[in-house]
Motif scaffolding. Structure first.
Motif, mmCIF file in Angstrom:
data_model
loop_
_atom_site.group_PDB
_atom_site.id
_atom_site.type_symbol
_atom_site.label_atom_id
_atom_site.label_comp_id
_atom_site.label_asym_id
_atom_site.label_seq_id
_atom_site.Cartn_x
_atom_site.Cartn_y
_atom_site.Cartn_z
ATOM 1 N N ASP A 54 -17.828 69.019 -63.413
ATOM 2 C CA ASP A 54 -17.603 68.203 -64.605
ATOM 3 C C ASP A 54 -18.755 68.256 -65.600
ATOM 4 O OD1 ASP A 54 -19.346 66.831 -62.982
ATOM 5 O OD2 ASP A 54 -18.411 64.878 -63.294
ATOM 6 N N SER A 95 -15.849 71.824 -69.518
ATOM 7 C CA SER A 95 -16.435 71.801 -68.173
ATOM 8 C C SER A 95 -15.875 72.957 -67.366
ATOM 9 C CB SER A 95 -16.091 70.475 -67.479
ATOM 10 O OG SER A 95 -14.703 70.404 -67.214
ATOM 11 N N ALA A 97 -14.189 72.603 -64.745
ATOM 12 C CA ALA A 97 -12.830 72.191 -64.369
ATOM 13 C C ALA A 97 -11.826 72.513 -65.472
ATOM 14 C CB ALA A 97 -12.805 70.701 -64.039
ATOM 15 N N THR A 98 -12.162 72.214 -66.742
ATOM 16 C CA THR A 98 -11.220 72.497 -67.827
ATOM 17 C C THR A 98 -11.088 74.004 -68.054
ATOM 18 O OG1 THR A 98 -12.915 72.243 -69.546
ATOM 19 C CG2 THR A 98 -11.585 70.295 -69.008
#
Length: 111
Positions: A54, A95, A97-98
């Motif tokens: 993150d 991030s 994650a994205t």
């Protein structure tokens, strides 16, 4: 050659997205793992601590547009996939994650 950046196995017969266009969970996980393994090397920031998924890629880690391209190319080689980056936006680069979600939903079929 085997090192800390050990190749992640891929299954080319497994679809990259579900019928609704969402990423296959196993592909997204492999992409996220690849990002957390490759990003420190791309940024020349090797540490003993794992990269938080993150963490803000640009603001916290200093990812630049040039390094983004390098990371995408490294991911393609590492995971033996082709990524369609035409629709990538700054939100996709917030991030690890994205970015993993973007990559997992923008894999180009090699047929």
């Amino acid at each position: 050659m085997t090192d800390a950046f050990t190749e992640v196995a891929t299954d080319h017969d497994t679809p990259t997205t579900s019928g609704d266009g969402s990423p296959q969970p196993d592909l997204r996980g492999r992409v996220e793992q690849g990002i957390t393994l490759l990003l420190p090397r791309v940024l020349n920031q090797q540490t003993a601590d794992p990269l938080p998924v993150d963490a803000a890629l640009m603001e916290d880690l200093g990812l630049t547009s040039g390094k983004t391209l390098e990371l995408i190319l490294e991911l393609e080689d590492h995971l033996d996939i082709q990524i369609d980056v035409e629709d990538i936006t700054p939100d996709d680069l917030r991030s690890a994650a994205t970015l993993a979600t973007f990559v997992a939903t923008h894999v180009v079929d090699e047929d």
